[in-house]
Design a protein around this motif. Sequence first.
Motif: not given
Length: 454
Positions: A198-207
């Motif tokens: 709930t405290h870390v999020a990773l995204t490969p997409n800036e959108e």
Amino acid sequence: MGITSVNKTIDKQEISCDETLKVTLSLNAAPNIITHPVDIVLILDESKSMEVSALENLKIAADAFIDIIQESTQGESGQIGSGSHIGIVSFSDTATQETQLITSTADLKQAIDSLHANGRTNHADAFTKAIDLFNAASSNEKVMIMFTDGKTTIGLDPAPIAQNAKAQGIEIYCIGLLGSDGVDADALNEWASDPDATHVALTPNEEDLKKLFEDLAMNITQPGATNIVLEDIIQPDFTISGILAPDKGTAIIMDSQTIKWNISALGVKESENAVLEFYIRHIGTASGLKKVNESILYEDTQGNVADFPEPMVQVNCGGDVIGENCPEPKEIWLDHCKDFIEVNAGDVYLHSQGRLLEIETTIKHVCPDKRVALAIAVSEEDEYKEEHSLGTKFLTIPTHHEKECKDIHVKCIPFVLPEENCRCDMGMCQNRKIKIRVFANTIDSDVHCCKDTN
């Protein structure tokens, strides 16, 4: 804050035996941030690895985050309310406190809009400058949101500084964008508060940044209530006769005593009220002060507790009073194909041989909360115009609780007319002259005797 208030009301305090009531259910919910203000520092990476499009999407995402916090705190136009604040720290080679902890959304957005990509990535200084923004004496909850698109390339090891922040009671969220320098997911998990899910999020997409920041804002504000399910079960003396469409969610009649109300979300971004109205009709036979509720079952995802009041209504079934009930019938079953059956009907006591007279009368203008004593005297006049008493019956008429005096109809008062005063040689076919006298008097009175003062 969750569910802030609930209520159940009825539109009448007194009804007749088969009258209809309108029932109103209402719920109010608000984000938790209203009663538990939060100081939030956005720590935003503006290092050279942030491409132009990524930085622009970050600015959009951070602006959306600020808007949700402003709506959730019910601040005035352009202001974060309810005691919460947001501050901005940017970082590349070093970190800069772009704002203090403030409430002006315009100033916050201007600081974000001024960001430009340049330099290397110094996470340690970013955490240090963010910690310095907080007032240790403030009772507000403290939150950091670190956004970065790369690994640490300059400065001290940020892990001990992040650990120190958590030791001071600061909650840390980390959002990583898989930029040109890559992101150290293990480092983000180490810096962030637990649990990582709930405290870390990773995204490969800036959108996707806008959606991530919006979800995080909703998590911090803690919505009032989601996935609400409410079942209202009324007492068996009532039946549901109709339902109006609620202003939030959907409601259906499950059976004659049960209504189910579903609301997907209430009080997520701001304080909200939800109202459901339905109609019930009294189907019981007894008068009295009666509860409308049998029970109300409430649940939501947040585990809020909703304690509804239990409205009561005075029911008056006293328009008609039954003087005497008919004898209970003896029930038997006749099997098919049986030509003969013997039945024992039990004992019956013979009052007198004669005809049956059933009397009814109306007592006029009976005032509220007053019992009435009713006497009915029956006599017969013979051929010489002499009267012979056939009996007297006495009844107590129960009180009614309506606001004004009313007429009470009393019926089903049986008399047996014996044949002993008549010419029996004519049997049951002779004409008879019966006289009925009715007396009524209020039992309950304010009259009292004067005390002897000598």
